[in-house]
Scaffold this active site. Structure first.
Site, PDB file in Angstrom:
ATOM      1  CB  THR A  79      48.451  41.004  52.960  1.00  0.00           C
ATOM      2  OG1 THR A  79      48.065  41.775  51.831  1.00  0.00           O
ATOM      3  CG2 THR A  79      49.103  39.715  52.526  1.00  0.00           C
ATOM      4  CG  ASN A 103      38.645  40.997  61.928  1.00  0.00           C
ATOM      5  OD1 ASN A 103      37.999  41.974  61.553  1.00  0.00           O
ATOM      6  ND2 ASN A 103      38.085  39.821  62.122  1.00  0.00           N
ATOM      7  CG  HIS A 144      34.169  31.186  60.818  1.00  0.00           C
ATOM      8  ND1 HIS A 144      34.699  31.286  62.085  1.00  0.00           N
ATOM      9  CD2 HIS A 144      34.353  32.395  60.229  1.00  0.00           C
ATOM     10  CE1 HIS A 144      35.189  32.514  62.253  1.00  0.00           C
ATOM     11  NE2 HIS A 144      34.995  33.203  61.149  1.00  0.00           N
ATOM     12  CE  LYS A 160      38.141  30.348  60.060  1.00  0.00           C
ATOM     13  NZ  LYS A 160      39.066  31.016  59.126  1.00  0.00           N
TER      14      LYS A 160
HETATM   15  P1  NAD Z   1      41.769  36.468  46.982  1.00  0.00           P
HETATM   16  O1  NAD Z   1      42.630  35.312  46.604  1.00  0.00           O
HETATM   17  O2  NAD Z   1      40.329  36.446  46.601  1.00  0.00           O
HETATM   18  O3  NAD Z   1      42.395  37.823  46.386  1.00  0.00           O
HETATM   19  C1  NAD Z   1      43.760  38.139  46.335  1.00  0.00           C
HETATM   20  C2  NAD Z   1      44.002  38.874  45.026  1.00  0.00           C
HETATM   21  O4  NAD Z   1      45.337  39.387  45.020  1.00  0.00           O
HETATM   22  C3  NAD Z   1      43.859  37.958  43.791  1.00  0.00           C
HETATM   23  O5  NAD Z   1      42.988  38.553  42.842  1.00  0.00           O
HETATM   24  C4  NAD Z   1      45.284  37.848  43.279  1.00  0.00           C
HETATM   25  O6  NAD Z   1      45.359  37.676  41.883  1.00  0.00           O
HETATM   26  C5  NAD Z   1      45.835  39.213  43.722  1.00  0.00           C
HETATM   27  N1  NAD Z   1      47.302  39.246  43.702  1.00  0.00           N
HETATM   28  C6  NAD Z   1      48.190  38.297  44.105  1.00  0.00           C
HETATM   29  N2  NAD Z   1      49.460  38.705  43.868  1.00  0.00           N
HETATM   30  C7  NAD Z   1      49.365  39.933  43.320  1.00  0.00           C
HETATM   31  C8  NAD Z   1      50.326  40.866  42.831  1.00  0.00           C
HETATM   32  N3  NAD Z   1      51.637  40.602  42.854  1.00  0.00           N
HETATM   33  N4  NAD Z   1      49.879  42.053  42.361  1.00  0.00           N
HETATM   34  C9  NAD Z   1      48.565  42.331  42.311  1.00  0.00           C
HETATM   35  N5  NAD Z   1      47.596  41.478  42.729  1.00  0.00           N
HETATM   36  C10 NAD Z   1      48.007  40.303  43.224  1.00  0.00           C
HETATM   37  O7  NAD Z   1      41.951  36.636  48.549  1.00  0.00           O
HETATM   38  P2  NAD Z   1      41.098  37.522  49.578  1.00  0.00           P
HETATM   39  O8  NAD Z   1      40.048  36.671  50.222  1.00  0.00           O
HETATM   40  O9  NAD Z   1      40.684  38.798  48.928  1.00  0.00           O
HETATM   41  O10 NAD Z   1      42.210  37.791  50.690  1.00  0.00           O
HETATM   42  C11 NAD Z   1      43.415  38.443  50.374  1.00  0.00           C
HETATM   43  C12 NAD Z   1      44.241  38.617  51.646  1.00  0.00           C
HETATM   44  O11 NAD Z   1      43.515  39.414  52.591  1.00  0.00           O
HETATM   45  C13 NAD Z   1      44.550  37.290  52.358  1.00  0.00           C
HETATM   46  O12 NAD Z   1      45.848  37.414  52.941  1.00  0.00           O
HETATM   47  C14 NAD Z   1      43.480  37.241  53.460  1.00  0.00           C
HETATM   48  O13 NAD Z   1      43.860  36.463  54.568  1.00  0.00           O
HETATM   49  C15 NAD Z   1      43.385  38.686  53.820  1.00  0.00           C
HETATM   50  N6  NAD Z   1      42.128  39.113  54.477  1.00  0.00           N
HETATM   51  C16 NAD Z   1      42.261  39.954  55.525  1.00  0.00           C
HETATM   52  C17 NAD Z   1      41.142  40.488  56.152  1.00  0.00           C
HETATM   53  C18 NAD Z   1      41.332  41.485  57.257  1.00  0.00           C
HETATM   54  O14 NAD Z   1      40.344  42.022  57.795  1.00  0.00           O
HETATM   55  N7  NAD Z   1      42.595  41.815  57.588  1.00  0.00           N
HETATM   56  C19 NAD Z   1      39.847  40.142  55.707  1.00  0.00           C
HETATM   57  C20 NAD Z   1      39.733  39.252  54.611  1.00  0.00           C
HETATM   58  C21 NAD Z   1      40.889  38.757  53.990  1.00  0.00           C
END
Ligand code: NAD
Length: 268
Positions: free
Chosen positions: A101, A126, A157, A161
């Site tokens: 997250t 990342n 990208h 984006k």
């Molecule tokens: P997304 O919106 O597709 O998925 C997030 C999911 O979390 C959704 O299905 C949502 O319903 C769920 N959610 C929200 N609140 C919740 C709760 N209280 N309990 C259970 N589930 C809950 O988003 P995404 O593209 O999968 O990205 C999610 C996060 O990961 C973002 O913060 C994004 O920036 C991050 N991310 C990080 C990396 C990395 O390498 N660190 C890579 C991609 C995405």
């Protein structure tokens, strides 16, 4: 030995990718997944949500319930959701927590760190193994090549984006600035546009391209009067983040409680 993994936000882009990747990796077993209150995906099979065969596991609401058999929790959701889950996990057998997250504020970040007294936490902006390796190499190159080597970061990208430069480009910029022993904000060039004047020695420049469906391409170029050195990473599949997170989980489960980064996982 197989580790038991529970996935937060199992219907999200990353949640689905984690389910698909986990079932093909050795030493990894998905035992549960959560979704947010009110989500239409609650109670659906998490395999079907991920576009694969049914796994006979339904997306649940309660982190404590979903993780009751798990030893690793992987969370790519939203800051408040990640923090709430960590409180709920306190009474489970979960020992390692992987946080992908992004967007935590300072107070939330401090709250997260408190949980590292109890869990081995790996948090990264990342999780790609390649990006983390390139980041470490960029820091070393910036430290060893003098100020007379200009540093330019180019990222490309997909057209959807909405922010620029990308978080990863900024992470690479911070690594370069770290190598030069200064904060990025002191070294970052303003975007080149119009009559810019000559390039200032020691600055770090950024260029951005947006086109088609590019998942993510980053290049850090070091240039002197006589030679150029480039370090480049190209993402070919979004599952690189899931693979990195699973590797982090397998590493973290063997560590004492603490707050770790992907650089710790990779020994960089
Ligand atoms: P997304 O919106 O597709 O998925 C997030 C999911 O979390 C959704 O299905 C949502 O319903 C769920 N959610 C929200 N609140 C919740 C709760 N209280 N309990 C259970 N589930 C809950 O988003 P995404 O593209 O999968 O990205 C999610 C996060 O990961 C973002 O913060 C994004 O920036 C991050 N991310 C990080 C990396 C990395 O390498 N660190 C890579 C991609 C995405």
């Amino acid at each position: 030995m197989s580790h038991k993994i529970a996935i937060a936000g199992v219907a999200g882009r990353m949640g689905q990718s984690l389910v698909r990747t986990c079932i093909t990796e050795d030493g990894c077993e998905v035992v549960g997944g959560t979704e947010r209150p009110g989500s239409g995906e609650l109670d659906k099979d998490i395999g079907v949500l991920a576009g694969i065969q049914p796994l006979n596991i339904k997306a649940g609401l309660s982190a404590a319930e979903v993780a009751k058999e798990a030893d690793i929790w992987i969370d790519f959701t939203a800051p408040t959701s990640t923090l709430a889950a960590m409180t709920a996990l306190d009474l489970t057998g979960v020992r390692a927590i992987i946080i992908g997250t992004t967007g935590f504020n300072e107070a939330e970040e401090a709250a997260l760190r408190e949980f590292s007294k109890r869990f081995a936490i790996v948090k990264a902006g990342n999780f790609s193994l390649g990006v983390n390796l390139v980041t470490a190499l960029v820091e070393q190159a910036a430290a060893r090549l003098g100020d007379d080597w200009d540093i330019e970061i180019l990222e490309t990208h997909h057209r959807r984006k909405v922010d620029a430069p990308s978080g990863t480009a900024l992470m690479l910029g911070e690594a370069a600035a770290n190598g030069r022993k200064a904060p990025l904000k002191d070294l970052q060039s303003p975007p080149y546009d119009g009559i810019t004047g000559e390039r200032e020695t020691g600055k770090i420049g950024f260029s951005v391209r947006r086109a088609g469906g590019v998942i993510g391409d980053h290049e850090v170029m070091f240039g002197s009067d006589d030679e150029l050195v480039s370090l480049r990473h190209t993402a070919l599949d979004r599952n690189i983040f899931a693979r990195g997170a699973l590797r982090a989980g397998q590493w973290a489960i063997q560590q004492p409680p603490g707050f770790y980064s992907m650089r710790d996982v990779l020994g960089l």
